[in-house]
Design an enzyme around this catalytic site. Structure first.
Site, PDB file in Angstrom:
ATOM      1  N   SER A  81       0.815  -1.219   0.000  1.00 21.37           N
ATOM      2  CA  SER A  81       0.000   0.000   0.000  1.00 21.37           C
ATOM      3  C   SER A  81       0.849   1.270   0.000  1.00 21.37           C
ATOM      4  O   SER A  81       0.411   2.313  -0.489  1.00 21.37           O
ATOM      5  CB  SER A  81      -0.958   0.012   1.191  1.00 21.37           C
ATOM      6  OG  SER A  81      -0.245  -0.030   2.403  1.00 21.37           O
ATOM      7  N   ASN A 138       1.222  -4.562 -14.538  1.00 19.29           N
ATOM      8  CA  ASN A 138       0.184  -5.556 -14.821  1.00 19.29           C
ATOM      9  C   ASN A 138      -0.846  -5.622 -13.695  1.00 19.29           C
ATOM     10  O   ASN A 138      -1.707  -6.488 -13.695  1.00 19.29           O
ATOM     11  CB  ASN A 138       0.783  -6.936 -15.092  1.00 19.29           C
ATOM     12  CG  ASN A 138       1.575  -7.486 -13.934  1.00 19.29           C
ATOM     13  OD1 ASN A 138       1.853  -6.793 -12.954  1.00 19.29           O
ATOM     14  ND2 ASN A 138       1.954  -8.752 -14.027  1.00 19.29           N
ATOM     15  N   ASP A 148       2.361 -19.111 -11.749  1.00 17.24           N
ATOM     16  CA  ASP A 148       1.801 -20.451 -11.536  1.00 17.24           C
ATOM     17  C   ASP A 148       2.905 -21.434 -11.178  1.00 17.24           C
ATOM     18  O   ASP A 148       4.094 -21.109 -11.234  1.00 17.24           O
ATOM     19  CB  ASP A 148       0.968 -20.917 -12.736  1.00 17.24           C
ATOM     20  CG  ASP A 148       1.781 -21.186 -13.986  1.00 17.24           C
ATOM     21  OD1 ASP A 148       2.920 -21.691 -13.881  1.00 17.24           O
ATOM     22  OD2 ASP A 148       1.279 -20.906 -15.079  1.00 17.24           O
TER      23      ASP A 148
END
Length: 145
Positions: free
Chosen positions: A65, A77, A83
């Site tokens: 933050s 992005n 993954d």
């Protein structure tokens, strides 16, 4: 039951990752080298680790933050997904950043965080003429009186 995650530290200069129970289930990631960026410049920021995630899991990486306030950086992005196939010794995690002002990053600066999530279950879509739930008022209306 705790999940075991294999981690390789590509950078010996960064602090070891740690999970802080009771604080958050997000884990901070650290910059692996000193970097200077000019306003408008894009860089892949090395995070100094490669990870072997458990089968059926993926990592979600987002900015902390305070990252924009402290460094003037945004993640290009918006949310990175790693993954379990990205798991080799040289598959270093990177953070794609755009500088909105001139900035300096130093080894161990915390710019982003991650958590692991189980893959979404297989979904089958059922086409219908009408949904059975009431309308909420359309996009962007939840904050209006």
């Amino acid at each position: 039951m705790k999940k075991q995650i294999k981690i390789k530290y590509i950078s010996k200069d960064i602090e070891k990752l740690r999970y802080i129970a009771g604080n958050s289930d997000w884990i901070d990631l650290r910059v692996a080298c000193d970097i200077s960026m000019k306003k408008g410049e894009f860089r892949l920021i090395p995070l100094g680790i490669a990870v072997e995630l458990p089968k059926g899991y993926e990592a979600h990486i987002v900015p902390r933050s305070s990252t924009y306030k402290n460094f003037g950086l945004i993640q290009t992005n918006h949310m990175g997904v790693v993954d379990e196939s990205y798991c080799g010794d040289n598959d270093e995690w990177m953070w794609p950043a755009l500088a909105l002002r001139d900035t300096e990053l130093h080894v161990n600066d915390r710019v982003c965080q991650f958590r692991i999530m189980e893959h979404q279950p297989e979904i089958e879509f059922e086409e219908v003429d009408s949904l059975e739930s009431p309308d909420r008022g359309g996009f962007g209306t939840s904050g209006k009186n």
